[in-house]
Design a protein around this motif. Structure first.
Motif, PDB file in Angstrom:
ATOM      1  N   LEU A 130       0.812  -1.221   0.000  1.00 17.86           N
ATOM      2  CA  LEU A 130       0.000   0.000   0.000  1.00 17.86           C
ATOM      3  C   LEU A 130       0.845   1.272   0.000  1.00 17.86           C
ATOM      4  O   LEU A 130       0.292   2.370  -0.033  1.00 17.86           O
ATOM      5  N   SER A 131       2.168   1.131   0.029  1.00 20.40           N
ATOM      6  CA  SER A 131       3.047   2.283   0.208  1.00 20.40           C
ATOM      7  C   SER A 131       3.291   3.039  -1.096  1.00 20.40           C
ATOM      8  O   SER A 131       3.175   2.490  -2.193  1.00 20.40           O
ATOM      9  N   PRO A 132       3.655   4.325  -1.005  1.00 23.56           N
ATOM     10  CA  PRO A 132       4.000   5.107  -2.206  1.00 23.56           C
ATOM     11  C   PRO A 132       5.207   4.542  -2.953  1.00 23.56           C
ATOM     12  O   PRO A 132       5.256   4.604  -4.181  1.00 23.56           O
ATOM     13  N   LEU A 133       6.197   4.014  -2.218  1.00 25.19           N
ATOM     14  CA  LEU A 133       7.378   3.447  -2.885  1.00 25.19           C
ATOM     15  C   LEU A 133       6.995   2.272  -3.766  1.00 25.19           C
ATOM     16  O   LEU A 133       7.493   2.134  -4.897  1.00 25.19           O
ATOM     17  N   LYS A 134       6.121   1.407  -3.268  1.00 25.38           N
ATOM     18  CA  LYS A 134       5.622   0.296  -4.081  1.00 25.38           C
ATOM     19  C   LYS A 134       4.959   0.828  -5.343  1.00 25.38           C
ATOM     20  O   LYS A 134       5.178   0.312  -6.444  1.00 25.38           O
ATOM     21  N   VAL A 199       2.221 -11.325  -9.193  1.00 29.66           N
ATOM     22  CA  VAL A 199       3.174 -10.372  -9.764  1.00 29.66           C
ATOM     23  C   VAL A 199       2.790 -10.037 -11.200  1.00 29.66           C
ATOM     24  O   VAL A 199       2.801  -8.862 -11.611  1.00 29.66           O
ATOM     25  N   ALA A 200       2.440 -11.050 -11.986  1.00 33.29           N
ATOM     26  CA  ALA A 200       2.047 -10.815 -13.372  1.00 33.29           C
ATOM     27  C   ALA A 200       0.790  -9.969 -13.452  1.00 33.29           C
ATOM     28  O   ALA A 200       0.680  -9.073 -14.301  1.00 33.29           O
ATOM     29  N   LEU A 204       0.759  -6.505 -15.508  1.00 30.87           N
ATOM     30  CA  LEU A 204       0.247  -6.637 -16.868  1.00 30.87           C
ATOM     31  C   LEU A 204      -1.231  -6.279 -17.026  1.00 30.87           C
ATOM     32  O   LEU A 204      -1.641  -5.874 -18.112  1.00 30.87           O
ATOM     33  N   LEU A 205      -2.030  -6.459 -15.992  1.00 29.22           N
ATOM     34  CA  LEU A 205      -3.462  -6.198 -16.114  1.00 29.22           C
ATOM     35  C   LEU A 205      -3.746  -4.702 -16.006  1.00 29.22           C
ATOM     36  O   LEU A 205      -3.035  -3.973 -15.303  1.00 29.22           O
ATOM     37  N   VAL A 211      -5.036  -4.802  -7.886  1.00 33.30           N
ATOM     38  CA  VAL A 211      -4.582  -6.131  -7.457  1.00 33.30           C
ATOM     39  C   VAL A 211      -3.562  -5.986  -6.339  1.00 33.30           C
ATOM     40  O   VAL A 211      -3.595  -6.717  -5.332  1.00 33.30           O
ATOM     41  N   SER A 212      -2.651  -5.029  -6.498  1.00 35.46           N
ATOM     42  CA  SER A 212      -1.629  -4.779  -5.483  1.00 35.46           C
ATOM     43  C   SER A 212      -2.258  -4.365  -4.156  1.00 35.46           C
ATOM     44  O   SER A 212      -1.865  -4.848  -3.086  1.00 35.46           O
ATOM     45  N   ILE A 213      -3.247  -3.477  -4.220  1.00 36.33           N
ATOM     46  CA  ILE A 213      -3.913  -3.013  -3.006  1.00 36.33           C
ATOM     47  C   ILE A 213      -4.676  -4.155  -2.339  1.00 36.33           C
ATOM     48  O   ILE A 213      -4.612  -4.343  -1.111  1.00 36.33           O
ATOM     49  N   ALA A 214      -5.403  -4.934  -3.147  1.00 40.53           N
ATOM     50  CA  ALA A 214      -6.157  -6.065  -2.588  1.00 40.53           C
ATOM     51  C   ALA A 214      -5.219  -7.073  -1.930  1.00 40.53           C
ATOM     52  O   ALA A 214      -5.517  -7.604  -0.843  1.00 40.53           O
TER      53      ALA A 214
END
Length: 229
Positions: A130-134, A199-200, A204-205, A211-214
């Motif tokens: 959830l971070s800005p760096l991510k 990761v994909a 890619l989506l 997806v990252s947040i979920a």
């Protein structure tokens, strides 16, 4: 019949030697360290290259169109990318050694045997998701055309530099997701497949950031349940 136990007092040298044996942690032979490092590096390449393929292919096309290049230095670009993950693999190998030495990791399954360690990894990974760096690293991974327009350099050395830089962004995007392997098991194929798909999907989506947040929310929730459930 139980064996007889010697009641003879231990000498000072025996006590000292026994204490040294108990206090000194087991270390890996060089060959075993190299084997584990190679395993991590090959695994990272297998997990990361599918999501990096669009970047590599776009680089090859851009390099072919450059006036001062006859053939794209795709091998150099790929080498730079793999060097970045090689550095992560070395760090992961050292971390695995340390966790085994303090008894937090099962050597056979290469998985955490401490709910506190598992919860800490899950919550840390979730917060990082959830971070800005991510988000910054993910944005570079999701926009290969923008990356090339900003960082393109001709020739093999330029390709190596670009591959190394793109690999650093990729490591920055996914390193804590890869540390999750210690939770599910480094040799757990189902866990490896799940993380590879995650990761994909992130990269890619069209809705990859969601997806990252979920995934971040799920990791934090799982870690909290593990701690207090």
């Amino acid at each position: 019949m139980k064996p007889l136990v010697s009641l003879a007092p231990m000498s000072g040298d025996d006590v000292h030697a026994s204490g040294m044996m108990m206090a000194q942690p087991m270390s890996w032979p060089v060959e075993h360290f190299a084997l584990i490092f190679s395993m991590w590096w090959v695994m990272m390449a297998a997990m990361m290259l599918p999501s990096a393929a669009p970047m590599i292919l776009l680089y090859a096309r851009a390099a072919m169109n450059a006036q001062n290049m006859v053939q794209p230095a795709s091998g150099s670009f790929l080498a730079g990318y793999l060097l970045s993950w090689g550095a992560f693999s070395l760090a992961a190998t050292i971390l695995q050694l340390l966790l085994e030495q303090v008894g937090l990791l099962m050597p056979m399954f290469m998985a955490s045997q401490s709910r506190w360690l598992s919860a800490a990894i899950l919550i840390s990974a979730g917060i990082y998701q959830l971070s800005p760096l991510k988000n910054v690293c993910l944005r570079h991974c999701r926009n290969p055309a923008q990356f090339l327009s900003s960082h393109f350099r001709p020739g093999p050395n330029g390709a190596l530099r670009m591959g190394l830089l793109h690999g650093i962004y990729c490591v920055g995007c996914c390193w804590l997701l890869m540390v999750l392997l210690f939770v599910g098991g480094v040799m757990n194929l189902a866990w490896i497949a799940l993380l590879t798909l995650m990761v994909a999907a992130e990269k890619l989506l069209p809705f990859g950031r969601y997806v990252s947040i979920a995934a971040g929310v799920a990791c934090i929730s799982w870690g909290m349940v593990m701690l207090f459930g």
